[in-house]
Design an enzyme around this catalytic site. Structure first.
Site, mmCIF file in Angstrom:
data_model
loop_
_atom_site.group_PDB
_atom_site.id
_atom_site.type_symbol
_atom_site.label_atom_id
_atom_site.label_comp_id
_atom_site.label_asym_id
_atom_site.label_seq_id
_atom_site.Cartn_x
_atom_site.Cartn_y
_atom_site.Cartn_z
ATOM 1 N N LYS A 87 -0.755 -12.780 -1.124
ATOM 2 C CA LYS A 87 -0.611 -12.265 -2.486
ATOM 3 C C LYS A 87 0.023 -13.316 -3.402
ATOM 4 C CE LYS A 87 1.578 -8.535 -0.922
ATOM 5 N NZ LYS A 87 1.351 -8.721 0.530
ATOM 6 N N THR A 88 1.139 -13.879 -2.948
ATOM 7 C CA THR A 88 1.799 -14.917 -3.754
ATOM 8 C C THR A 88 0.865 -16.113 -3.920
ATOM 9 O OG1 THR A 88 3.835 -14.251 -2.649
ATOM 10 C CG2 THR A 88 3.924 -16.254 -3.980
ATOM 11 N N ASP B 141 7.054 -9.927 -7.319
ATOM 12 C CA ASP B 141 6.871 -9.438 -5.956
ATOM 13 C C ASP B 141 7.632 -8.125 -5.787
ATOM 14 O OD1 ASP B 141 5.903 -9.510 -3.414
ATOM 15 O OD2 ASP B 141 7.166 -11.146 -2.710
ATOM 16 N N THR C 240 3.703 -4.080 -1.086
ATOM 17 C CA THR C 240 3.208 -3.628 0.203
ATOM 18 C C THR C 240 2.910 -2.140 0.140
ATOM 19 O OG1 THR C 240 5.511 -3.317 0.856
ATOM 20 C CG2 THR C 240 4.444 -5.346 1.576
ATOM 21 N N ARG D 265 0.405 -15.916 7.316
ATOM 22 C CA ARG D 265 1.798 -16.397 7.390
ATOM 23 C C ARG D 265 2.232 -16.535 8.849
ATOM 24 N NH1 ARG D 265 5.417 -13.005 4.210
ATOM 25 N NH2 ARG D 265 4.917 -14.470 2.542
#
Ligand code: ADP
Length: 327
Positions: free
Chosen positions: A64-65, A109, A158, A217
């Protein structure tokens, strides 16, 4: 200001990760997401306007980032990065908004954690590029409107369901990120290995891909551990066998499940005969927050078909039982 990290600065976020793809073409997988946003970017660039506000949701570590930074790069603007818990006081968000340059991105975020005041400041900002500020106190208090530069809010969460509907309704583009398939993960591992200068077989990359919970990640984190083991052992090329050896230390099993995942499944089996059992009961048994369990741990287990959500609670599937028996 510690609440903000500029995308061109030396922020912890940037240092964490020289592995982030920078352009849409380097962003692996998430075909639908890339297609939708690619079209929006191109149309926006043609008009010279700010991109519509974007809400990205899905489990942590799926990109997302990274996507927010990619969008900024594609649009040729800067992206300011912050998170809702850093925006506790009204002046935090006001400060951010008044300092935006035209068409810049603001990435927030954990946007479901914004407080009420911050959220209400955002509404007119998102809708009309305007801040409504209250000046003075008591009977002399009045509202002053301040224009701000047109900008794009990129919100990440999330838990899309935890967003208030007035906030959710103000995003023009709402996109969900999915767990990555093996092919995409393998490509992500190979790309990262190239950047980290690790010589990795295709088979070895696939082995990392299998063990990363569908999550880039985690793939990158495991790859770094493999690199350490390879370096210490003096291995030139990394084989699949070496990956298995390196990762057996980290308690990731052949399906990518970590210790957390297995504790949840084991609790379901051993204490509740496989369910159905309520989320809150499971969370209490694990000493976890139910919302985290639901948004972070469960999605991968659901996607893998090891767990099911039913109206009466969570149920361990046959595949879940088989996985525990094999482990
Ligand atoms: P999120 O914001 O969803 O928690 P991030 O954007 O921080 O996830 O992604 C985690 C890491 O995974 C990034 O630092 C990046 O290196 C890697 N990554 C994420 N998505 C991709 C992708 N599509 N292709 C390659 N690498 C990716």
């Amino acid at each position: 200001d510690p609440a903000v990290a500029a995308s061109d600065g030396d922020s912890p976020l940037q240092r964490e990760d020289g592995l982030r793809p920078r352009r849409l073409a380097d962003y692996i997988g998430q075909g639908e997401l890339k297609q939708v946003l690619g079209i929006a970017v191109e149309a926006t660039r043609g008009r010279g306007e700010a991109l519509d506000h974007v809400l990205l949701y899905g489990p942590p570590g799926l990109g997302k980032t990274t996507m927010a930074l990619v969008l900024a790069e594609e649009l040729g603007v800067r992206c300011r990065i912050t998170s809702a818990p850093a925006l506790e006081r009204p002046r935090d968000i006001v400060g951010l908004l008044v300092n935006l340059q035209p068409n810049e991105l603001l990435f927030i975020d954990e946007i479901h954690r914004l407080n009420r005041v911050a959220e209400e400041l955002l509404y007119p900002a998102m809708e009309d590029f305007r801040l409504d500020l209250t000046v003075g106190k008591g009977t002399t208090a009045r509202t002053r409107s301040l224009p701000i530069a047109p900008f794009t809010l990129v919100g990440a969460t999330t838990r899309a369901g935890a967003l208030s509907s007035p906030l959710r309704d103000r995003f023009g583009l709402i996109q969900r990120l999915e767990f990555y398939g093996l092919d995409d993960l393998q490509a992500i591992v190979q790309r990262a290995a190239g950047l980290l200068q690790v010589a990795l077989d295709a088979e070895a990359a696939l082995e990392v891909a299998r063990r990363c919970r569908g999550t880039p990640r985690i793939a990158n984190r495991l790859l770094r551990r493999v690199r350490d083991v390879a370096a210490v052992g003096g291995h030139g090329r990394v084989s699949a066998a070496l990956v298995q050896e390196a990762l057996s230390l980290h308690r990731v099993d052949a399906r990518g499940l970590d210790a957390h995942d297995r504790r949840l499944l084991t609790l379901m089996l051993e204490s509740y005969g496989g369910g159905p059992v309520g989320l809150d009961t499971l969370a209490a048994g694990l000493g976890e927050d139910p919302a985290t369990l639901e948004a972070v741990v469960e999605p991968y287990l659901l996607q893998q078909g090891l767990l099911q959500r039913t109206p009466r609670g969570r149920v361990l599937t046959d595949a879940g039982r088989a996985h525990l028996a094999a482990a």
